[in-house]
Scaffold this motif. Structure first.
Motif, PDB file in Angstrom:
ATOM      1  N   ARG A  16       0.853  -1.206   0.000  1.00 61.29           N
ATOM      2  CA  ARG A  16       0.000   0.000   0.000  1.00 61.29           C
ATOM      3  C   ARG A  16       0.882   1.248   0.000  1.00 61.29           C
ATOM      4  O   ARG A  16       2.117   1.154   0.069  1.00 61.29           O
ATOM      5  CB  ARG A  16      -0.915  -0.012   1.224  1.00 61.29           C
ATOM      6  N   ILE A  18       3.153   4.436  -0.333  1.00 61.86           N
ATOM      7  CA  ILE A  18       4.289   4.824  -1.172  1.00 61.86           C
ATOM      8  C   ILE A  18       4.882   3.599  -1.877  1.00 61.86           C
ATOM      9  O   ILE A  18       5.186   3.652  -3.075  1.00 61.86           O
ATOM     10  CB  ILE A  18       5.353   5.541  -0.311  1.00 61.86           C
ATOM     11  N   ASP A  37       5.914  -7.594   1.324  1.00 62.27           N
ATOM     12  CA  ASP A  37       5.258  -7.010   2.500  1.00 62.27           C
ATOM     13  C   ASP A  37       5.051  -8.137   3.510  1.00 62.27           C
ATOM     14  O   ASP A  37       5.290  -9.306   3.206  1.00 62.27           O
ATOM     15  CB  ASP A  37       3.936  -6.336   2.120  1.00 62.27           C
ATOM     16  N   ASN A  90      11.550   0.492   1.532  1.00 62.65           N
ATOM     17  CA  ASN A  90      10.431   1.388   1.832  1.00 62.65           C
ATOM     18  C   ASN A  90       9.622   0.953   3.056  1.00 62.65           C
ATOM     19  O   ASN A  90       8.914   1.773   3.644  1.00 62.65           O
ATOM     20  CB  ASN A  90       9.531   1.453   0.583  1.00 62.65           C
ATOM     21  N   TYR A 154      11.763   7.161  15.447  1.00 63.24           N
ATOM     22  CA  TYR A 154      11.627   7.254  13.981  1.00 63.24           C
ATOM     23  C   TYR A 154      12.666   8.234  13.398  1.00 63.24           C
ATOM     24  O   TYR A 154      13.297   7.958  12.370  1.00 63.24           O
ATOM     25  CB  TYR A 154      10.199   7.711  13.679  1.00 63.24           C
ATOM     26  N   THR A 189      -1.090   9.019   3.072  1.00 57.52           N
ATOM     27  CA  THR A 189      -1.162   7.545   3.021  1.00 57.52           C
ATOM     28  C   THR A 189      -1.857   7.066   4.297  1.00 57.52           C
ATOM     29  O   THR A 189      -2.177   7.857   5.179  1.00 57.52           O
ATOM     30  CB  THR A 189       0.246   6.895   2.988  1.00 57.52           C
TER      31      THR A 189
END
Ligand code: NAD
Length: 253
Positions: A16, A18, A37, A90, A154, A189
């Protein structure tokens, strides 16, 4: 190898957002694309869409933080599509919290997916790139690398990915492999929708608020990032390496 039709790309976190947009774009550019994924079936719609458009694609389930699973996933890509020479790291998660509330698990989970995941995937794919004498690695960093309240984990991971990117660029350049990072700003997103939900703001209002602070006066789309990835993966970008490209609708430093 000289053209995209012979090339195989891996995009992690491709179910899903990006990652899905990057996978679609690289397929449109002519590459065969493996969509990785956590759950293989979650990539099936993306694979079907690419195949319906005449491309080649493969869905593979993997936790990028798991070394054995990463080795097995890359082996499946080799079997199913051929040796991968393009890698887009990603896959990502958020575990936002102010420092005093951040748990050990919040810290470790974010480091594992972003940093360990990019490390394991890159180490597994570089052997195919160095063998081919050509390759592209694109890592997803973030404007949060510059510091962002509630994102100590993060921000540290995304800043770490920038050092990782520059180091791989130095190590792999002699093998024809370029390594770059894209640092997106606000992209609409599920990830940013989840942040809006967490702070209790309607997503449309959240996007409007973000857009007001962005010089081009809009939030980003997954396609904005896919376009940049397409450039960095292209043949003509072979002299661009070790760079962090901020794709944020305005300057960042
Ligand atoms: P998203 O949450 O919509 O998608 C992330 C995908 O990664 C999901 O499909 C998820 O299942 C997958 N994933 C998570 N952990 C995984 C694991 N261990 N192994 C394999 N796959 C895993 O996120 P997005 O907004 O599309 O973001 C994609 C990347 O871009 C992330 O690295 C994110 O940090 C980065 N980024 C996003 C934004 C933004 O505003 N959305 C901004 C800057 C950077």
């Amino acid at each position: 190898m000289a053209d995209n039709d012979a090339r195989v790309a891996i995009v992690t976190g491709a179910a899903r957002g990006i990652g899905a947009a990057v996978a679609r774009r690289l397929a449109a550019d002519g590459l065969a694309v493996a969509l990785l994924d956590l759950v293989e079936e979650s990539c099936a719609p993306g694979v079907a869409e690419i195949e319906a458009a005449g491309g080649r694609a493969l869905a593979v389930g993997v936790d990028v933080g798991d070394s054995a699973a990463v080795e097995a996933a890359v082996a499946r890509v080799v079997d199913g599509l051929g040796a991968p020479t393009v890698l887009v790291n990603n896959a990502g998660i958020l575990r936002d919290n102010l420092l005093f509330k951040m748990t050990d698990d919040d810290w470790d989970a974010v480091m594992t997916v972003h940093l360990r995941g990019a490390f394991l995937m890159s180490r597994a794919v570089q052997r195919h790139q160095t063998e081919a004498g050509w390759g592209r690695i694109v890592n997803l960093s973030s404007t949060s690398a510059l510091g962002n309240r509630g994102q100590a984990n993060y921000a540290a991971a995304k800043a770490g990915l920038q050092g990782f990117t520059k180091t791989l660029a130095i190590e792999l350049g002699r093998f024809g492999v370029t390594v770059n990072a894209i640092a997106p700003g606000f992209i609409a997103t599920d990830m940013t929708a989840a942040t809006a939900a967490r702070v209790g703001i309607d997503f449309e209002d959240f996007k409007k608020g973000a857009a007001a602070a962005i010089p081009v006066n809009r939030v980003g789309t997954p396609e904005d990032i896919a376009h940049t990835a397409s450039f960095l993966v292209s043949e003509g970008a072979g002299f661009v390496s070790g760079q962090v490209v901020y794709v944020a609708g305005g300057p960042k430093d």
